[in-house]
Motif scaffolding. Sequence first.
Motif, PDB file in Angstrom:
ATOM      1  N   HIS A   1       8.142 -14.451  11.362  1.00 27.64           N
ATOM      2  CA  HIS A   1       8.982 -14.381  12.531  1.00 27.64           C
ATOM      3  C   HIS A   1       8.827 -15.633  13.387  1.00 27.64           C
ATOM      4  O   HIS A   1       7.776 -16.425  12.855  1.00 27.64           O
ATOM      5  CB  HIS A   1       8.272 -13.110  13.505  1.00 27.64           C
ATOM      6  N   LYS A   2       9.387 -15.961  14.519  1.00 30.65           N
ATOM      7  CA  LYS A   2       9.301 -17.093  14.935  1.00 30.65           C
ATOM      8  C   LYS A   2       7.783 -17.485  15.398  1.00 30.65           C
ATOM      9  O   LYS A   2       7.514 -18.578  15.516  1.00 30.65           O
ATOM     10  CB  LYS A   2      10.004 -16.922  16.484  1.00 30.65           C
ATOM     11  N   ASN A   3       6.807 -16.278  15.984  1.00 31.69           N
ATOM     12  CA  ASN A   3       5.741 -16.965  16.350  1.00 31.69           C
ATOM     13  C   ASN A   3       4.525 -16.475  15.456  1.00 31.69           C
ATOM     14  O   ASN A   3       3.482 -16.234  15.794  1.00 31.69           O
ATOM     15  CB  ASN A   3       5.403 -16.262  17.786  1.00 31.69           C
ATOM     16  N   SER A   4       4.885 -16.163  14.243  1.00 30.27           N
ATOM     17  CA  SER A   4       3.816 -15.526  13.192  1.00 30.27           C
ATOM     18  C   SER A   4       4.480 -15.468  11.934  1.00 30.27           C
ATOM     19  O   SER A   4       5.609 -15.555  11.582  1.00 30.27           O
ATOM     20  CB  SER A   4       3.503 -14.207  13.574  1.00 30.27           C
ATOM     21  N   TRP A   5       3.466 -15.414  10.981  1.00 33.74           N
ATOM     22  CA  TRP A   5       3.602 -15.224   9.367  1.00 33.74           C
ATOM     23  C   TRP A   5       2.570 -14.483   8.936  1.00 33.74           C
ATOM     24  O   TRP A   5       1.444 -14.436   9.358  1.00 33.74           O
ATOM     25  CB  TRP A   5       4.011 -16.464   8.749  1.00 33.74           C
ATOM     26  N   ASP A   6       3.044 -13.718   7.813  1.00 32.69           N
ATOM     27  CA  ASP A   6       1.874 -12.913   6.957  1.00 32.69           C
ATOM     28  C   ASP A   6       2.354 -13.045   5.559  1.00 32.69           C
ATOM     29  O   ASP A   6       3.350 -13.237   5.183  1.00 32.69           O
ATOM     30  CB  ASP A   6       2.040 -11.485   7.310  1.00 32.69           C
ATOM     31  N   MET A   7       1.314 -13.565   4.565  1.00 34.25           N
ATOM     32  CA  MET A   7       1.353 -13.642   3.253  1.00 34.25           C
ATOM     33  C   MET A   7       0.296 -12.946   2.566  1.00 34.25           C
ATOM     34  O   MET A   7      -0.720 -12.758   3.092  1.00 34.25           O
ATOM     35  CB  MET A   7       1.222 -15.099   3.038  1.00 34.25           C
ATOM     36  N   GLY A   8       0.554 -12.207   1.347  1.00 41.13           N
ATOM     37  CA  GLY A   8      -0.395 -11.578   0.610  1.00 41.13           C
ATOM     38  C   GLY A   8      -0.213 -11.826  -0.888  1.00 41.13           C
ATOM     39  O   GLY A   8       0.695 -12.158  -1.355  1.00 41.13           O
ATOM     40  N   LEU A   9      -1.463 -11.563  -1.395  1.00 43.12           N
ATOM     41  CA  LEU A   9      -1.540 -11.455  -3.032  1.00 43.12           C
ATOM     42  C   LEU A   9      -2.143 -10.195  -3.390  1.00 43.12           C
ATOM     43  O   LEU A   9      -3.250  -9.801  -2.925  1.00 43.12           O
ATOM     44  CB  LEU A   9      -2.437 -12.679  -3.611  1.00 43.12           C
ATOM     45  N   ASP A  10      -1.454  -9.374  -4.347  1.00 46.10           N
ATOM     46  CA  ASP A  10      -1.839  -8.208  -4.562  1.00 46.10           C
ATOM     47  C   ASP A  10      -1.982  -8.153  -6.046  1.00 46.10           C
ATOM     48  O   ASP A  10      -1.334  -8.712  -6.889  1.00 46.10           O
ATOM     49  CB  ASP A  10      -0.993  -7.025  -3.964  1.00 46.10           C
ATOM     50  N   ALA A  11      -2.605  -6.957  -6.536  1.00 41.37           N
ATOM     51  CA  ALA A  11      -2.861  -6.751  -8.095  1.00 41.37           C
ATOM     52  C   ALA A  11      -1.591  -5.991  -8.559  1.00 41.37           C
ATOM     53  O   ALA A  11      -1.660  -5.511  -9.647  1.00 41.37           O
ATOM     54  CB  ALA A  11      -4.144  -6.270  -8.418  1.00 41.37           C
ATOM     55  N   ALA A  12      -0.788  -5.326  -7.492  1.00 37.59           N
ATOM     56  CA  ALA A  12       0.209  -4.466  -8.026  1.00 37.59           C
ATOM     57  C   ALA A  12       1.468  -4.586  -7.151  1.00 37.59           C
ATOM     58  O   ALA A  12       1.306  -5.108  -5.788  1.00 37.59           O
ATOM     59  CB  ALA A  12      -0.316  -3.258  -7.978  1.00 37.59           C
ATOM     60  N   PRO A  13       2.659  -4.578  -7.763  1.00 37.55           N
ATOM     61  CA  PRO A  13       3.742  -4.740  -6.760  1.00 37.55           C
ATOM     62  C   PRO A  13       4.030  -3.823  -5.577  1.00 37.55           C
ATOM     63  O   PRO A  13       3.473  -2.694  -5.797  1.00 37.55           O
ATOM     64  CB  PRO A  13       4.990  -4.424  -7.920  1.00 37.55           C
ATOM     65  N   ASP A  14       4.482  -4.137  -4.431  1.00 37.26           N
ATOM     66  CA  ASP A  14       4.761  -3.179  -3.416  1.00 37.26           C
ATOM     67  C   ASP A  14       3.317  -2.425  -3.274  1.00 37.26           C
ATOM     68  O   ASP A  14       3.419  -1.261  -2.649  1.00 37.26           O
ATOM     69  CB  ASP A  14       5.881  -2.060  -3.932  1.00 37.26           C
ATOM     70  N   CYS A  15       2.599  -3.158  -2.956  1.00 40.17           N
ATOM     71  CA  CYS A  15       0.790  -2.777  -2.727  1.00 40.17           C
ATOM     72  C   CYS A  15       0.714  -2.285  -1.214  1.00 40.17           C
ATOM     73  O   CYS A  15       0.369  -1.365  -0.788  1.00 40.17           O
ATOM     74  CB  CYS A  15      -0.154  -3.748  -3.118  1.00 40.17           C
ATOM     75  N   GLY A  16       1.447  -3.209  -0.354  1.00 43.75           N
ATOM     76  CA  GLY A  16       1.237  -2.964   1.034  1.00 43.75           C
ATOM     77  C   GLY A  16      -0.110  -3.025   1.746  1.00 43.75           C
ATOM     78  O   GLY A  16      -0.173  -2.265   2.601  1.00 43.75           O
ATOM     79  N   GLY A  17      -1.026  -3.535   0.972  1.00 44.70           N
ATOM     80  CA  GLY A  17      -2.236  -3.799   1.599  1.00 44.70           C
ATOM     81  C   GLY A  17      -3.251  -2.885   1.310  1.00 44.70           C
ATOM     82  O   GLY A  17      -4.427  -2.415   1.596  1.00 44.70           O
ATOM     83  N   ALA A  18      -2.856  -1.823   0.147  1.00 50.67           N
ATOM     84  CA  ALA A  18      -3.561  -0.635  -0.246  1.00 50.67           C
ATOM     85  C   ALA A  18      -4.944  -1.168  -0.681  1.00 50.67           C
ATOM     86  O   ALA A  18      -4.975  -2.312  -1.359  1.00 50.67           O
ATOM     87  CB  ALA A  18      -3.061   0.449  -0.978  1.00 50.67           C
ATOM     88  N   ASN A  19      -6.094  -0.486  -0.527  1.00 45.93           N
ATOM     89  CA  ASN A  19      -7.511  -0.684  -1.087  1.00 45.93           C
ATOM     90  C   ASN A  19      -7.475  -1.075  -2.411  1.00 45.93           C
ATOM     91  O   ASN A  19      -8.002  -1.946  -2.905  1.00 45.93           O
ATOM     92  CB  ASN A  19      -8.544   0.418  -0.655  1.00 45.93           C
ATOM     93  N   ALA A  20      -6.821  -0.213  -3.323  1.00 48.04           N
ATOM     94  CA  ALA A  20      -7.039  -0.454  -4.812  1.00 48.04           C
ATOM     95  C   ALA A  20      -6.254  -1.571  -5.172  1.00 48.04           C
ATOM     96  O   ALA A  20      -6.674  -2.013  -6.282  1.00 48.04           O
ATOM     97  CB  ALA A  20      -6.063   1.051  -5.278  1.00 48.04           C
ATOM     98  N   CYS A  21      -5.153  -2.158  -4.658  1.00 43.06           N
ATOM     99  CA  CYS A  21      -4.558  -3.340  -5.119  1.00 43.06           C
ATOM    100  C   CYS A  21      -4.687  -4.552  -4.329  1.00 43.06           C
ATOM    101  O   CYS A  21      -4.014  -5.627  -4.712  1.00 43.06           O
ATOM    102  CB  CYS A  21      -3.136  -2.974  -5.518  1.00 43.06           C
TER     103      CYS A  21
END
Length: 170
Positions: free
Chosen positions: A68-88
């Motif tokens: 977004h204009k004033n922020s960004w977020d990026m991630g690396l997960d061990a599964a597709p569409d993880c959404g930050g879940a603990n397991a992946c």
Amino acid sequence: MRRLLLALTALGVLAGPAVAAAPTQVVDVPAALADQIATAKARSDVPVRLPAKIAVEPGDLFPSGTAHKNSWDMGLDAAPDCGGANACFVAAFSAKRGGSPFGRIRVRLRGGRVGRFTPLSCGASCAPPQIQWKQGSSVYTIQARVGTRSTERRMLVRMANSAILHGPRA
């Protein structure tokens, strides 16, 4: 199963020679997040600062990100569409214009900066360790499942220093 064993070991639930150290692979973070970096640069005014590498458990990684204009977020997960879940969850990198770093422990960073570190914490679920620092008018955050309780702070400080050293990603 290996991720569960690693998580339990990091929490101190398992210890001793029965749990062997997991092998690691070193990932080039900017290469793994190349598409997300391009999106962030196109949509956000906040410079993208990422560490050069991260050591993770071997396996496929699935990048994700928003900007977004004033922020960004990026991630690396061990599964597709993880959404930050603990397991992946593997790692998350973010920045937001404004605010102040949050964390329980003060740490020294490159260039005389002061960062704030929060160790792994668990209750109903676990929150990965994180480090935050302010650079310019933005607060940067790295959360990652790295190391053990005794090494996670050192590893996150190294990653933050790498992000500071390498400057904005092209």
